[in-house]
Design a protein around this motif. Structure first.
Motif, PDB file in Angstrom:
ATOM      1  N   THR A 188     -33.382 -19.386  25.082  1.00  0.00           N
ATOM      2  CA  THR A 188     -32.325 -20.355  24.763  1.00  0.00           C
ATOM      3  C   THR A 188     -31.116 -19.601  24.246  1.00  0.00           C
ATOM      4  OG1 THR A 188     -33.870 -22.148  24.273  1.00  0.00           O
ATOM      5  CG2 THR A 188     -31.678 -22.302  23.307  1.00  0.00           C
ATOM      6  N   ILE A 223     -31.998 -21.626  29.003  1.00  0.00           N
ATOM      7  CA  ILE A 223     -31.344 -22.874  28.648  1.00  0.00           C
ATOM      8  C   ILE A 223     -30.035 -22.519  27.957  1.00  0.00           C
ATOM      9  CG2 ILE A 223     -31.466 -25.003  27.300  1.00  0.00           C
ATOM     10  CD1 ILE A 223     -33.417 -24.920  29.610  1.00  0.00           C
ATOM     11  N   LEU A 245     -28.579 -28.330  29.309  1.00  0.00           N
ATOM     12  CA  LEU A 245     -29.507 -29.380  28.905  1.00  0.00           C
ATOM     13  C   LEU A 245     -29.174 -30.675  29.639  1.00  0.00           C
ATOM     14  CD1 LEU A 245     -29.653 -28.718  25.068  1.00  0.00           C
ATOM     15  CD2 LEU A 245     -31.569 -28.517  26.674  1.00  0.00           C
TER      16      LEU A 245
END
Length: 352
Positions: A188, A223, A245
């Motif tokens: 992430t 992400i 997202l």
């Protein structure tokens, strides 16, 4: 029941919601009255509602120009002054909220602020706040050099993120909801805050290099948590293993399912460090004492030069359970301190 007190918490940025939620919940459970105000910026009001601490929406963000930030901030101070009339507040609490500090100073309302990065613009906080909570890791000389009155300082141990990570229970179903492959590495990335006054362009270069490297690694799923109204890194979304997202999620849940957390800001990388998830900070402004200490302890890695990107290694976490270093100690400390300060004020004493 003990004496009822009235508190006011101002939420300016998304991390404020996470920090204040367990504190306001505890205060309400103890029978105290709690008001909240939110700045209309980066979904702060919506996030506050999601966490059950929604209140009045007051003011907005001033953009990336200094004069606009100052003028809009002063306007928000006036709006907060009008909002607070007649509420008999015993203590106002902000997380580096300058408009709240100015409003309280002009109203002579007792107020306390918290901040964990000593290089922010703190002149308004130094002048208008009655008390200032700062991590014990920050050297006194750094604070006094920036004009912080020593008699206003209150220290706390641990990370401010541990206020809420200490009571957090992860939702691992997010892995399936985001259609991520549990057999592949999940990284992430929270890009740097390019609109912040402390932004340094080197951080953009570092994040671009990281994304370029990830695009070449099919075993890595990335992400990309883009910031509101910032399209700096959107070009990387063309790669099949880099995605944004598809719907709002809780940041802690995303960290919990990740194998690594990379952030150009402070909060999410410290959340990862608090939860025991490999953390990499790409912040290249003046380094804060808290992150320096976490780096020294091996709880995060500071990536301050594009050449350092080559040192980043991604590994699959075999144990996805999150660590809980502090439990509720940090939360309970702040709750008790806010009650103490409010009682001191109500008794006619503003001594810390």
């Amino acid at each position: 029941m003990s004496e009822q007190l009235t508190f006011w918490f101002d939420l300016e940025n998304a991390p404020d919601v996470l920090y204040f939620e367990p504190i306001t919940k505890s205060l309400r459970e103890l029978g105290h009255t709690v008001y909240t105000t939110s700045r209309d910026y980066s979904a702060v009001p919506e996030l506050a509602e999601l966490y059950g601490i929604g209140g009045a929406v007051v003011g907005k963000h001033g953009g990336n120009k200094k004069i606009s930030k100052i003028l809009v901030g002063l306007q928000r101070s006036l709006q907060l002054m009008l909002w607070s009339r007649g509420k008999n507040i015993d203590l106002a609490v902000g997380f580096g909220s300058r408009p709240m500090a100015v409003a309280c100073g002009l109203l002579r309302m007792p107020n306390v602020t918290v901040y964990d990065y000593e290089h922010v613009f703190i002149s308004a906080l130094n002048r208008f706040c009655d008390w200032i909570f700062v991590p014990q890791e920050v050297p006194l000389e750094r604070l006094t050099a920036r004009g912080t009155p020593e008699h206003k300082l209150l220290r706390y141990s641990g990370l401010k993120e541990e206020v809420y990570t200490g009571v957090y229970e992860p939702d691992y179903s997010l892995l399936e909801k985001l259609k991520l492959d549990p057999e592949r590495i999940i990284v992430t990335i929270r890009p740097p805050a390019t609109l912040a006054h402390y932004h340094d362009h080197t951080s953009v270069v570092i994040n671009q290099k990281i994304l370029e490297d990830i695009a070449k690694q099919p075993d890595v799923q990335c992400i990309l948590m883009n910031r509101a109204d910032d399209e700096t890194f959107n070009d990387f979304l063309k790669y099949p293993n880099i995605n944004d997202l598809p719907f709002p999620v809780k940041g802690l849940d995303l960290i919990a399912i990740s194998d690594a957390m990379i952030s150009g800001g402070g909060t999410m990388v410290r959340e990862a460090a608090a939860l025991g998830v490999p953390a990499f900070s790409t912040f290249t402004g003046e380094q804060g004492a808290v992150d320096e200490e976490l780096d020294r302890l091996g709880r995060l890695m500071l990536v301050r030069d594009p050449a350092d990107v080559a040192k980043i290694e991604y590994h699959k976490r075999t144990d996805r359970s999150v660590k809980d270093f502090q439990k509720t100690q940090v939360r309970d400390f702040f709750v008790q301190e806010y009650i103490r300060l409010a009682k001191d004020n109500k008794a006619g004493s503003k001594k810390a």
